[in-house]
Design a protein around this motif. Structure first.
Motif, PDB file in Angstrom:
ATOM      1  N   VAL A   3       0.845  -1.197   0.000  1.00 13.66           N
ATOM      2  CA  VAL A   3       0.000   0.000   0.000  1.00 13.66           C
ATOM      3  C   VAL A   3       0.879   1.245   0.000  1.00 13.66           C
ATOM      4  N   LEU A   4       1.949   1.224   0.786  1.00 13.41           N
ATOM      5  CA  LEU A   4       2.853   2.369   0.840  1.00 13.41           C
ATOM      6  C   LEU A   4       3.513   2.594  -0.520  1.00 13.41           C
ATOM      7  N   LEU A   5       4.002   1.535  -1.134  1.00 13.54           N
ATOM      8  CA  LEU A   5       4.662   1.651  -2.432  1.00 13.54           C
ATOM      9  C   LEU A   5       3.684   2.148  -3.505  1.00 13.54           C
ATOM     10  N   ALA A   6       2.484   1.598  -3.524  1.00 10.51           N
ATOM     11  CA  ALA A   6       1.476   2.043  -4.488  1.00 10.51           C
ATOM     12  C   ALA A   6       1.089   3.495  -4.230  1.00 10.51           C
ATOM     13  N   GLY A   7       1.002   3.871  -2.973  1.00  8.04           N
ATOM     14  CA  GLY A   7       0.687   5.261  -2.630  1.00  8.04           C
ATOM     15  C   GLY A   7       1.786   6.217  -3.064  1.00  8.04           C
ATOM     16  N   ILE A   8       3.041   5.794  -2.853  1.00 10.74           N
ATOM     17  CA  ILE A   8       4.172   6.601  -3.304  1.00 10.74           C
ATOM     18  C   ILE A   8       4.100   6.761  -4.820  1.00 10.74           C
ATOM     19  N   ALA A   9       3.777   5.682  -5.509  1.00 13.38           N
ATOM     20  CA  ALA A   9       3.639   5.736  -6.975  1.00 13.38           C
ATOM     21  C   ALA A   9       2.536   6.698  -7.370  1.00 13.38           C
ATOM     22  N   ALA A  10       1.437   6.701  -6.630  1.00 14.11           N
ATOM     23  CA  ALA A  10       0.300   7.557  -6.960  1.00 14.11           C
ATOM     24  C   ALA A  10       0.646   9.035  -6.859  1.00 14.11           C
ATOM     25  N   VAL A  11       1.632   9.363  -6.042  1.00 15.00           N
ATOM     26  CA  VAL A  11       2.062  10.754  -5.907  1.00 15.00           C
ATOM     27  C   VAL A  11       3.233  11.052  -6.842  1.00 15.00           C
ATOM     28  N   THR A  12       4.232  10.188  -6.817  1.00 20.56           N
ATOM     29  CA  THR A  12       5.494  10.456  -7.513  1.00 20.56           C
ATOM     30  C   THR A  12       5.365  10.457  -9.026  1.00 20.56           C
ATOM     31  N   VAL A  13       4.783   9.411  -9.582  1.00 23.07           N
ATOM     32  CA  VAL A  13       4.780   9.252 -11.039  1.00 23.07           C
ATOM     33  C   VAL A  13       4.011  10.382 -11.743  1.00 23.07           C
ATOM     34  N   PRO A  14       2.771  10.689 -11.348  1.00 20.55           N
ATOM     35  CA  PRO A  14       2.095  11.800 -12.036  1.00 20.55           C
ATOM     36  C   PRO A  14       2.806  13.143 -11.836  1.00 20.55           C
ATOM     37  N   LEU A  15       3.378  13.343 -10.655  1.00 21.32           N
ATOM     38  CA  LEU A  15       4.076  14.595 -10.383  1.00 21.32           C
ATOM     39  C   LEU A  15       5.291  14.746 -11.301  1.00 21.32           C
ATOM     40  N   ILE A  16       6.066  13.679 -11.459  1.00 20.15           N
ATOM     41  CA  ILE A  16       7.243  13.712 -12.344  1.00 20.15           C
ATOM     42  C   ILE A  16       6.801  13.910 -13.802  1.00 20.15           C
ATOM     43  N   LEU A  17       5.796  13.156 -14.233  1.00 22.53           N
ATOM     44  CA  LEU A  17       5.350  13.279 -15.624  1.00 22.53           C
ATOM     45  C   LEU A  17       4.810  14.679 -15.922  1.00 22.53           C
ATOM     46  N   MET A  18       4.017  15.221 -15.020  1.00 20.93           N
ATOM     47  CA  MET A  18       3.458  16.552 -15.265  1.00 20.93           C
ATOM     48  C   MET A  18       4.541  17.630 -15.165  1.00 20.93           C
ATOM     49  N   GLY A 142      -8.410   2.278   2.316  1.00 16.91           N
ATOM     50  CA  GLY A 142      -8.450   1.860   3.708  1.00 16.91           C
ATOM     51  C   GLY A 142      -7.333   2.449   4.547  1.00 16.91           C
ATOM     52  N   THR A 143      -6.786   3.576   4.126  1.00 18.02           N
ATOM     53  CA  THR A 143      -5.723   4.202   4.897  1.00 18.02           C
ATOM     54  C   THR A 143      -6.296   5.346   5.714  1.00 18.02           C
ATOM     55  N   SER A 144      -5.737   5.515   6.894  1.00 18.26           N
ATOM     56  CA  SER A 144      -6.189   6.605   7.758  1.00 18.26           C
ATOM     57  C   SER A 144      -5.562   7.910   7.287  1.00 18.26           C
ATOM     58  N   GLY A 145      -5.997   8.986   7.867  1.00 20.85           N
ATOM     59  CA  GLY A 145      -5.445  10.291   7.515  1.00 20.85           C
ATOM     60  C   GLY A 145      -3.964  10.385   7.809  1.00 20.85           C
ATOM     61  N   SER A 146      -3.534   9.825   8.926  1.00 17.84           N
ATOM     62  CA  SER A 146      -2.109   9.884   9.255  1.00 17.84           C
ATOM     63  C   SER A 146      -1.289   9.010   8.307  1.00 17.84           C
ATOM     64  N   GLU A 147      -1.834   7.854   7.917  1.00 20.13           N
ATOM     65  CA  GLU A 147      -1.131   7.004   6.957  1.00 20.13           C
ATOM     66  C   GLU A 147      -1.042   7.696   5.596  1.00 20.13           C
ATOM     67  N   MET A 148      -2.111   8.371   5.220  1.00 21.13           N
ATOM     68  CA  MET A 148      -2.104   9.075   3.947  1.00 21.13           C
ATOM     69  C   MET A 148      -1.101  10.219   3.957  1.00 21.13           C
ATOM     70  N   SER A 149      -0.935  10.887   5.086  1.00 21.30           N
ATOM     71  CA  SER A 149       0.058  11.968   5.152  1.00 21.30           C
ATOM     72  C   SER A 149       1.472  11.415   4.999  1.00 21.30           C
ATOM     73  N   VAL A 150       1.730  10.228   5.528  1.00 22.43           N
ATOM     74  CA  VAL A 150       3.039   9.589   5.349  1.00 22.43           C
ATOM     75  C   VAL A 150       3.238   9.226   3.877  1.00 22.43           C
ATOM     76  N   ILE A 151       2.202   8.681   3.248  1.00 25.74           N
ATOM     77  CA  ILE A 151       2.273   8.311   1.834  1.00 25.74           C
ATOM     78  C   ILE A 151       2.564   9.535   0.974  1.00 25.74           C
ATOM     79  N   VAL A 152       1.856  10.627   1.208  1.00 26.46           N
ATOM     80  CA  VAL A 152       2.055  11.844   0.419  1.00 26.46           C
ATOM     81  C   VAL A 152       3.459  12.403   0.646  1.00 26.46           C
ATOM     82  N   ALA A 153       3.900  12.454   1.905  1.00 27.25           N
ATOM     83  CA  ALA A 153       5.246  12.965   2.193  1.00 27.25           C
ATOM     84  C   ALA A 153       6.315  12.094   1.535  1.00 27.25           C
ATOM     85  N   ALA A 154       6.147  10.786   1.610  1.00 30.54           N
ATOM     86  CA  ALA A 154       7.111   9.879   0.980  1.00 30.54           C
ATOM     87  C   ALA A 154       7.089  10.042  -0.544  1.00 30.54           C
ATOM     88  N   GLY A 155       5.909  10.175  -1.112  1.00 30.01           N
ATOM     89  CA  GLY A 155       5.793  10.377  -2.558  1.00 30.01           C
ATOM     90  C   GLY A 155       6.461  11.667  -3.008  1.00 30.01           C
TER      91      GLY A 155
END
Length: 176
Positions: A3-18, A142-155
């Motif tokens: 979930v963490l890796l997929a979340g990182i991908a969800a932030v990183t890849v579109p950000l780099i491409l755009m 199924g991620t909590s707000g705190s988990e999502m903040s970690v995912i976004v920061a990592a991404g």
């Protein structure tokens, strides 16, 4: 971990491409010039190839970026799969150019100061792997707000590291 890796991908890849699309649109002559210097394609195909590359990045990056906040898992998976294919092709192309040509520009994201090196290929391969993880897992659910903040920061952290990696790894001669 998936979930963490997929979340990182969800932030990183579109950000780099755009970010890449923005750089290419801002400096539209850089990529065709780099493609000509790389000497892999016929000179007459440099502009059309650049246009196709920029359009593919724009569609894949924007689709993933839009799918994320709207929770469109199927769209996100398709955009991630397309991104993985694009980035894998970049990795193979960059590896070939880095091995067969010396001191040619990358042209990545409208940057004419970064040479085509193995670091460019490595970045593309890492991004392809992340995009593949996004395609396989889909949107983080199924991620909590705190988990999502970690995912976004990592991404965001991965995006900054991968964006700057090729340029940061340039070895400059100090002889004067």
């Amino acid at each position: 971990m998936t979930v963490l890796l997929a979340g990182i991908a969800a932030v990183t890849v579109p950000l780099i491409l755009m970010g890449s699309v923005f750089g290419q649109v801002r400096r539209p002559r850089v990529l065709p010039s780099a493609l000509r210097a790389q000497g892999v394609l016929p000179v007459s195909l440099a502009v059309p190839a650049a246009m196709v590359v920029i359009a593919a990045e724009a569609v894949a990056g924007a689709s993933a970026a839009i799918a994320l906040p709207l929770g469109l898992d199927g769209t996100f998976r398709a955009a991630s799969a397309a991104s993985a294919l694009i980035l894998a092709a970049y990795a193979v192309y960059a590896a070939y150019v880095a091995r067969t040509r010396q001191d040619v520009p990358c042209g990545c994201a409208g940057d004419d100061g970064t040479p085509m090196t193995g670091w460019v290929a490595g970045r593309a391969a890492a991004l392809a792997g992340l995009a593949l993880a996004g395609a396989a897992h889909g949107l983080p659910d199924g991620t909590s707000g705190s988990e999502m903040s970690v995912i976004v920061a990592a991404g965001l952290g991965f995006a900054v590291i991968l964006w700057t990696l090729p340029h940061a790894m340039i070895e400059r001669s100090t002889a004067g």
